[in-house]
Design an enzyme around this catalytic site. Sequence first.
Site, PDB file in Angstrom:
ATOM      1  N   GLY A 107      42.810  53.968  52.486  1.00 42.15           N
ATOM      2  CA  GLY A 107      42.446  52.891  53.404  1.00 42.15           C
ATOM      3  C   GLY A 107      41.175  52.149  53.045  1.00 42.15           C
ATOM      4  O   GLY A 107      40.556  51.520  53.907  1.00 42.15           O
ATOM      5  N   SER A 108      40.755  52.199  51.776  1.00 41.15           N
ATOM      6  CA  SER A 108      39.509  51.485  51.415  1.00 41.15           C
ATOM      7  C   SER A 108      39.664  49.985  51.638  1.00 41.15           C
ATOM      8  O   SER A 108      38.747  49.314  52.107  1.00 41.15           O
ATOM      9  CB  SER A 108      39.112  51.788  49.971  1.00 41.15           C
ATOM     10  OG  SER A 108      39.981  51.155  49.047  1.00 41.15           O
ATOM     11  N   ASN A 109      40.849  49.442  51.350  1.00 41.09           N
ATOM     12  CA  ASN A 109      41.073  48.019  51.627  1.00 41.09           C
ATOM     13  C   ASN A 109      41.078  47.762  53.131  1.00 41.09           C
ATOM     14  O   ASN A 109      40.513  46.777  53.607  1.00 41.09           O
ATOM     15  CB  ASN A 109      42.397  47.553  51.018  1.00 41.09           C
ATOM     16  CG  ASN A 109      42.263  47.224  49.561  1.00 41.09           C
ATOM     17  OD1 ASN A 109      41.730  46.182  49.196  1.00 41.09           O
ATOM     18  ND2 ASN A 109      42.702  48.128  48.709  1.00 41.09           N
ATOM     19  N   HIS A 138      48.803  43.818  45.376  1.00 41.24           N
ATOM     20  CA  HIS A 138      49.309  44.690  44.307  1.00 41.24           C
ATOM     21  C   HIS A 138      48.246  44.774  43.208  1.00 41.24           C
ATOM     22  O   HIS A 138      47.671  43.734  42.832  1.00 41.24           O
ATOM     23  CB  HIS A 138      50.620  44.124  43.744  1.00 41.24           C
ATOM     24  CG  HIS A 138      51.249  45.004  42.716  1.00 41.24           C
ATOM     25  ND1 HIS A 138      51.872  46.193  43.053  1.00 41.24           N
ATOM     26  CD2 HIS A 138      51.315  44.894  41.371  1.00 41.24           C
ATOM     27  CE1 HIS A 138      52.302  46.767  41.942  1.00 41.24           C
ATOM     28  NE2 HIS A 138      51.977  46.002  40.912  1.00 41.24           N
ATOM     29  N   GLU A 161      39.869  43.937  44.664  1.00 41.12           N
ATOM     30  CA  GLU A 161      40.597  43.965  45.947  1.00 41.12           C
ATOM     31  C   GLU A 161      39.647  43.803  47.113  1.00 41.12           C
ATOM     32  O   GLU A 161      39.856  42.976  48.013  1.00 41.12           O
ATOM     33  CB  GLU A 161      41.359  45.285  46.075  1.00 41.12           C
ATOM     34  CG  GLU A 161      42.458  45.445  45.070  1.00 41.12           C
ATOM     35  CD  GLU A 161      43.043  46.840  45.065  1.00 41.12           C
ATOM     36  OE1 GLU A 161      42.443  47.775  45.614  1.00 41.12           O
ATOM     37  OE2 GLU A 161      44.143  46.970  44.528  1.00 41.12           O
ATOM     38  N   ASP A 217      57.185  43.841  45.742  1.00 36.35           N
ATOM     39  CA  ASP A 217      56.245  43.066  44.899  1.00 36.35           C
ATOM     40  C   ASP A 217      56.872  41.779  44.365  1.00 36.35           C
ATOM     41  O   ASP A 217      56.701  41.427  43.195  1.00 36.35           O
ATOM     42  CB  ASP A 217      55.802  43.940  43.707  1.00 36.35           C
ATOM     43  CG  ASP A 217      55.189  45.242  44.183  1.00 36.35           C
ATOM     44  OD1 ASP A 217      55.406  46.248  43.501  1.00 36.35           O
ATOM     45  OD2 ASP A 217      54.525  45.232  45.235  1.00 36.35           O
ATOM     46  N   ASN A 257      50.883  41.278  51.040  1.00 39.10           N
ATOM     47  CA  ASN A 257      50.625  42.536  50.340  1.00 39.10           C
ATOM     48  C   ASN A 257      49.651  42.292  49.198  1.00 39.10           C
ATOM     49  O   ASN A 257      49.517  41.170  48.712  1.00 39.10           O
ATOM     50  CB  ASN A 257      51.945  43.096  49.761  1.00 39.10           C
ATOM     51  CG  ASN A 257      51.745  44.422  49.032  1.00 39.10           C
ATOM     52  OD1 ASN A 257      51.051  45.306  49.520  1.00 39.10           O
ATOM     53  ND2 ASN A 257      52.334  44.541  47.849  1.00 39.10           N
ATOM     54  N   LEU A 264      53.416  52.332  51.141  1.00 33.76           N
ATOM     55  CA  LEU A 264      54.330  52.696  50.041  1.00 33.76           C
ATOM     56  C   LEU A 264      55.804  52.605  50.396  1.00 33.76           C
ATOM     57  O   LEU A 264      56.660  52.862  49.567  1.00 33.76           O
ATOM     58  CB  LEU A 264      53.992  54.103  49.530  1.00 33.76           C
ATOM     59  CG  LEU A 264      52.588  54.205  48.891  1.00 33.76           C
ATOM     60  CD1 LEU A 264      52.350  55.590  48.328  1.00 33.76           C
ATOM     61  CD2 LEU A 264      52.402  53.142  47.807  1.00 33.76           C
TER      62      LEU A 264
HETATM   63  C1  GRF Z   1      45.358  49.498  46.329  1.00 30.94           C
HETATM   64  O1  GRF Z   1      45.151  49.723  44.944  1.00 30.94           O
HETATM   65  C2  GRF Z   1      46.356  48.388  46.520  1.00 30.94           C
HETATM   66  O2  GRF Z   1      46.341  47.425  45.488  1.00 30.94           O
HETATM   67  C3  GRF Z   1      47.670  49.114  46.482  1.00 30.94           C
HETATM   68  O3  GRF Z   1      47.424  50.352  47.122  1.00 30.94           O
HETATM   69  C4  GRF Z   1      46.040  50.687  46.974  1.00 30.94           C
HETATM   70  C5  GRF Z   1      45.475  50.966  48.330  1.00 30.94           C
HETATM   71  O4  GRF Z   1      44.241  51.564  48.177  1.00 30.94           O
HETATM   72  N1  GRF Z   1      48.699  48.361  47.157  1.00 30.94           N
HETATM   73  P1  GRF Z   1      43.414  51.913  49.528  1.00 30.94           P
HETATM   74  O5  GRF Z   1      44.253  52.901  50.329  1.00 30.94           O
HETATM   75  O6  GRF Z   1      43.208  50.628  50.262  1.00 30.94           O
HETATM   76  O7  GRF Z   1      42.127  52.518  49.028  1.00 30.94           O
END
Ligand code: GRF
Length: 187
Positions: free
Chosen positions: A12-14, A104, A174, A145, A102, A85
Amino acid sequence: MTHIAIFASGAGSNALKIIEAFAHSPRAKVSLIVCNKAGAGVLQIAENKQIATILLDKEQFFRGNAYTSELKAFSIDLIVLAGFLWKVPPALIRAYPGKIINIHPALLPKYGGRGMYGHHVHQAVIDHKEKESGITIHYVDELYDHGNIIFQARCPVLPEDTPETLAKRIHQLEHTHYPRVIGELVS
Ligand code: GRF
């Protein structure tokens, strides 16, 4: 106010960067975190940030209403996948036309599709001796994708790169661009 639901399966870093980016925004907020994996780091982030969560049941997601009524109950306007996923079922795409995006961790259309996630993507890029990689933010359709590309950013692939070192460089891209691109979509 645009209500955003983030769908995630992992750390969940994003999601955290997006939550923080809109924490004081008058235009949009993250109102819901949707996850398909009990114990995922993103659920802890949601708890820390006091954001509602839904833990998906596979049957209901793929054979039921794809949680569209629950999303409407949260007034969700935009669905942001951030390391989610599972493939998005047609029922959800129909309910949110042009409103599911999304990110990628590669330069689509190359290195995308079923099974191409996380280190698998970076390993393939390295194995093919690519000189650059990057991120792709795109609309989601029924295929993995595959939807129209919104934004791409590039970074070098260095000779000594491993999937881990490349992933770190990609994650920085990201975290820089996903909140900004979402901000442009909701303004
Ligand atoms: C990221 O690399 C994103 O591009 C891909 O899944 C990963 C998610 O990373 N779709 P996080 O869980 O947000 O750290």
